[in-house]
Design an enzyme around this catalytic site. Structure first.
Site, PDB file in Angstrom:
ATOM      1  N   LYS A 168       0.844  -1.193   0.000  1.00 40.61           N
ATOM      2  CA  LYS A 168       0.000   0.000   0.000  1.00 40.61           C
ATOM      3  C   LYS A 168       0.881   1.247   0.000  1.00 40.61           C
ATOM      4  CE  LYS A 168      -3.641  -2.675   0.751  1.00 40.61           C
ATOM      5  NZ  LYS A 168      -4.740  -2.866  -0.202  1.00 40.61           N
ATOM      6  N   HIS A 287      -6.474 -13.615  -7.741  1.00 39.63           N
ATOM      7  CA  HIS A 287      -7.270 -12.598  -7.061  1.00 39.63           C
ATOM      8  C   HIS A 287      -8.690 -12.646  -7.604  1.00 39.63           C
ATOM      9  CE1 HIS A 287      -8.557  -8.819  -5.305  1.00 39.63           C
ATOM     10  NE2 HIS A 287      -7.435  -8.796  -4.593  1.00 39.63           N
TER      11      HIS A 287
END
Length: 473
Positions: A168, A287
């Site tokens: 992040k 994902h």
């Protein structure tokens, strides 16, 4: 054999596609749909319409029906059940002969079962709740490129869940700074770092630059720690050709694992990439970006257990499954059900976990369940209990948000995990004694102590939208 005759006109679907006395064959593909019919359409007719429109039927009689054996090829609605607590809809069970589908093509299965029928006017809403692949069909599919045991052997990691971290901020970092963030997390004790689902090749960080800086970080962390490390390099791309180009480069720079967004990228691309990974010794992380658009509405769409079940034959060594305790949707019973569908060789019918059919995967290997989304050290006891060893626990903000930085956040997670694994081996109840277990470990780890202080008030206590429909007992 009786002579067939043709009569033009429109007949009720139930005349041909509703067979309550049908006994499904071991080779049939079975589906459970939740049907919300339009007013005035009775249950049997709506179920038969779904069976017809998802197999070989159409709205009117056609003379070319005489050129084939519809009694063999048609889908059959064979059972209806009430949905506990909801009288607006019901479950319809439909059997499809295996020869309706191309061997080894989950794309073809989905084209029929969740194709045009979902826009059919006879139903107000339609949801595919579950699916059973017969072993005869499973054997035609490639499945995970490697599976749990091979991955553990490649990485030399046993006896515990693996630890990961999504870097992040997910967008905006330069390739060099991105690689630095990976290095700090890996040297701190994580097994993997990860591209987020929407990191591809944007102007702020082109894919090749990211691959180079990340693999430099992986190799440096391996040298310093003596452990195998990895980073999920997302090869999802605008075209299959570009996807394979990125995969080949990942192999060239000795990356152990790559990543694909299997719903956004497409099941066809995913199966092809899984075959490539199998042939090239590459692990494949999957994902589920886009899944909630498909599965979150409890009356229309596709349940996530089906998306899990379709991924296993399509191919993937990891799949995001939700966390139960984090920020994303997923109740405990349902999550345990689809975790088993991802990992176990045989999963029996269990309505308490939302599983409508026995599922036999034969010798097809299973994949790691990935818990990711709003988790931190306080969740570790519950995560180890829920997911067990064959899982990847991914702490993004729960690593990078540590006040002392990425390495300290990773170290805190590693200490918490090892404390829980040790306590489990001693026979302690992790969820009941979790606070004591973590507090004792934190006495020897300043990093864990600070992490516990930082996130002690953070909870995600929202009502689950898609609840299990289970009759009261």
């Amino acid at each position: 054999m009786a002579v067939k005759s043709y009569q033009a006109g429109v007949t009720q679907y139930r005349q041909s596609y509703w067979q309550p006395d049908y006994m499904p064959l071991d080779t049939d593909i079975l589906a459970c749909f939740k049907i919300t019919p339009q007013p005035g359409v009775d249950r049997e007719e709506a179920a038969a319409a779904v069976a017809a429109e998802s197999s070989c039927g159409t709205w009117t009689t056609v003379w070319t029906d005489l050129l084939t054996d519809l009694d063999y090829y048609k889908g059959r609605a064979y059972r209806l059940e009430d949905v506990p607590g909801d009288d607006t809809c019901y479950y319809a069970f439909i059997a499809y002969p295996i020869d309706l589908f191309e061997e080894g093509s989950v794309v073809n299965v989905f084209t029929s079962l969740v194709g045009n029928v979902f826009g059919f006017k006879a139903v107000r809403a339609l949801r595919l709740e579950d699916l059973r692949f017969p072993i005869a069909y499973v054997k035609t599919c490639g499945g995970p490129p490697h599976g749990i045991q091979v991955e553990r052997d490649k990485l030399n990691k046993y006896g515990r869940p693996l630890l990961g971290c999504t870097i992040k901020p997910k967008l905006g970092l330069s390739a060099k700074n991105y690689g630095r963030a990976c290095y700090e997390a890996l040297r701190g004790g994580l097994d993997f770092t990860k591209d987020d689902e929407n990191i591809n090749s944007q102007p702020f960080m082109r894919w090749r630059d990211r691959f180079d800086f990340v693999m430099e970080a992986v190799q440096k962390a391996e040298q310093e720690t003596g452990e195998r490390k990895g980073h999920y390099l997302n090869v999802t791309a605008p075209t299959p050709e570009e996807m394979y180009k990125r995969a080949e480069y990942a192999k060239e720079i000795r990356a152990p694992i790559i990543m694909h967004d299997y719903l956004a990228g497409g099941l066809c691309a995913n199966a092809g990439l899984a075959n490539w990974c199998r042939n090239n010794g590459m692990l494949l992380h999957i994902h589920r970006a886009m899944h909630a658009v498909i599965d979150r509405n409890p009356h229309h769409g596709i349940h996530f257990r089906v998306l899990t079940k379709i991924l296993r034959p399509s191919g993937g060594d990891h799949l995001h499954t939700g966390t139960v305790v984090g920020k994303l949707e997923g109740d405990r019973a349902s999550t345990l059900g689809w975790i088993d569908l991802l990992r176990e060789s045989f999963v029996p019918e269990d309505r308490s976990r939302g599983i409508f059919f026995d599922q036999d995967w034969g010798s097809m290997p299973g994949g790691f369940a990935v818990a990711s989304g709003g988790i931190h050290v306080w969740h570790m006891p519950a995560l180890v209990t829920i997911f067990g060893d064959d899982s990847v626990l991914q702490f993004g903000g729960g690593t990078l948000g540590h006040p002392w930085g990425n390495a300290a956040g990773a170290h805190a997670n590693r200490v918490a995990l090892e404390a829980c694994v040790q306590a489990r081996g001693e026979g302690r109840h992790l969820e009941k004694e979790g606070k004591d277990i973590l507090t004792a470990a934190a006495a020897q780890s300043p990093e864990l102590k600070i992490a516990m202080e930082t996130w002690k008030e953070i909870k995600f206590e929202f009502e689950t939208m898609d609840k299990l429909a289970i009759a009261n007992k």
